[in-house]
Design a protein around this motif. Structure first.
Motif, short mmCIF file in Angstrom:
data_model
loop_
_atom_site.label_atom_id
_atom_site.label_comp_id
_atom_site.label_asym_id
_atom_site.label_seq_id
_atom_site.Cartn_x
_atom_site.Cartn_y
_atom_site.Cartn_z
N VAL A 25 3.30 -0.28 3.77
CA VAL A 25 3.69 -0.58 4.90
C VAL A 25 4.26 -1.47 5.44
O VAL A 25 3.94 -1.35 5.78
CB VAL A 25 1.76 -0.12 6.52
N GLU A 26 5.75 -0.69 6.26
CA GLU A 26 6.25 -1.93 5.86
C GLU A 26 7.85 -2.05 7.48
O GLU A 26 8.14 -1.49 8.04
CB GLU A 26 7.67 -2.04 5.42
N GLY A 27 6.34 -2.46 8.11
CA GLY A 27 7.29 -2.16 10.12
C GLY A 27 6.33 -1.22 10.72
O GLY A 27 6.92 -0.86 11.84
N GLY A 28 5.65 -0.39 10.16
CA GLY A 28 5.13 1.04 10.77
C GLY A 28 3.92 0.01 11.79
O GLY A 28 3.45 -0.85 11.44
N ALA A 29 3.56 1.52 12.74
CA ALA A 29 1.66 1.06 13.41
C ALA A 29 1.02 2.66 12.88
O ALA A 29 1.76 3.80 12.72
CB ALA A 29 1.93 1.08 14.86
N ILE A 30 0.00 2.29 12.29
CA ILE A 30 -1.22 3.50 12.47
C ILE A 30 -2.36 2.83 13.05
O ILE A 30 -2.73 2.17 13.34
CB ILE A 30 -1.23 3.48 10.70
N SER A 31 -2.27 4.19 13.92
CA SER A 31 -3.87 4.19 14.42
C SER A 31 -4.96 4.99 14.14
O SER A 31 -3.94 6.07 13.91
CB SER A 31 -3.21 4.55 15.84
N SER A 32 -6.45 4.93 13.54
CA SER A 32 -6.62 5.94 13.21
C SER A 32 -8.30 6.40 13.46
O SER A 32 -8.53 4.70 13.89
CB SER A 32 -7.08 5.75 11.41
N GLY A 33 -8.77 6.90 14.06
CA GLY A 33 -9.92 7.51 14.89
C GLY A 33 -11.34 6.72 13.73
O GLY A 33 -11.96 7.37 13.58
N GLY A 34 -10.32 7.09 12.51
CA GLY A 34 -11.82 7.40 10.55
C GLY A 34 -11.23 5.54 10.30
O GLY A 34 -10.78 4.53 10.95
N SER A 35 -11.36 5.81 9.19
CA SER A 35 -10.20 4.30 7.98
C SER A 35 -9.42 4.49 7.56
O SER A 35 -8.75 5.60 7.75
CB SER A 35 -11.68 4.60 6.83
N ILE A 36 -8.63 3.54 7.42
CA ILE A 36 -7.20 3.07 6.60
C ILE A 36 -7.27 3.18 4.97
O ILE A 36 -8.15 1.45 5.39
CB ILE A 36 -6.77 2.02 7.37
N PHE A 37 -6.84 3.49 4.47
CA PHE A 37 -6.95 3.09 3.29
C PHE A 37 -5.57 2.97 2.38
O PHE A 37 -4.30 4.30 2.94
CB PHE A 37 -7.43 4.14 2.27
N ILE A 38 -5.22 2.21 2.11
CA ILE A 38 -3.31 1.34 2.13
C ILE A 38 -3.67 0.82 0.47
O ILE A 38 -4.03 0.10 0.56
CB ILE A 38 -3.06 0.61 2.73
N PHE A 39 -2.83 2.11 -0.35
CA PHE A 39 -2.80 1.60 -1.63
C PHE A 39 -2.11 0.90 -2.12
O PHE A 39 -1.83 0.10 -3.09
CB PHE A 39 -2.98 3.15 -2.39
N ASN A 40 -1.15 0.09 -0.84
CA ASN A 40 -0.26 -1.14 -1.91
C ASN A 40 -0.83 -2.18 -0.45
O ASN A 40 -1.58 -2.53 -0.70
CB ASN A 40 1.02 -1.15 -1.45
N GLY A 41 0.46 -2.84 -0.28
CA GLY A 41 0.31 -3.70 1.05
C GLY A 41 0.52 -3.49 2.44
O GLY A 41 1.73 -2.20 2.62
N VAL A 42 0.93 -4.58 3.47
CA VAL A 42 1.60 -4.24 4.51
C VAL A 42 2.40 -5.20 4.88
O VAL A 42 1.85 -6.65 5.30
CB VAL A 42 -0.42 -4.36 5.73
N LEU A 43 3.05 -5.39 5.92
CA LEU A 43 4.04 -5.55 5.92
C LEU A 43 4.74 -6.19 6.48
O LEU A 43 5.02 -5.70 7.83
CB LEU A 43 5.37 -5.97 4.06
N ARG A 44 5.30 -6.92 7.01
CA ARG A 44 6.42 -6.47 7.75
C ARG A 44 6.81 -6.88 9.47
O ARG A 44 6.47 -5.84 9.76
CB ARG A 44 7.97 -5.90 7.71
N ARG A 45 5.35 -7.28 10.17
CA ARG A 45 5.37 -6.48 11.28
C ARG A 45 4.86 -5.69 11.86
O ARG A 45 5.22 -4.80 12.68
CB ARG A 45 6.39 -7.10 12.67
N SER A 46 3.69 -5.13 10.09
CA SER A 46 3.34 -3.68 10.80
C SER A 46 1.55 -4.23 11.76
O SER A 46 1.28 -4.89 12.06
CB SER A 46 2.49 -3.34 9.70
#
Length: 71
Positions: A25-46
């Motif tokens: 996730v590189e600068g994006g936004a995620i909203s979840s009613g459950g859980s969030i699973f990111i297999f790599n990393g979260v970068l740059r003002r996400s």
């Protein structure tokens, strides 16, 4: 919901259930009613928000809010 690529700058994901991101996730936004699973990393003002937990390998310059655990 399964996302096979990156969630880039300006990308917005909103889901009622769990979200699986198989890349970064590189600068994006995620909203979840459950859980969030990111297999790599979260970068740059996400921005992440989860009613459940958030799981990722690393975070760098990102904002995350969860009502449960962060791993």
């Amino acid at each position: 919901m399964v996302i096979t690529g990156n969630v880039g700058k300006g990308g917005k994901i909103k889901a009622t259930g769990d979200v699986y991101v198989l890349a970064d996730v590189e600068g994006g936004a995620i909203s979840s009613g459950g859980s969030i699973f990111i297999f790599n990393g979260v970068l740059r003002r996400s921005s992440l928000f989860a009613e459940g937990s958030i799981f990722c390998n690393f975070m760098e310059r990102a904002e995350a809010t969860t009502k449960r655990d962060m791993w």
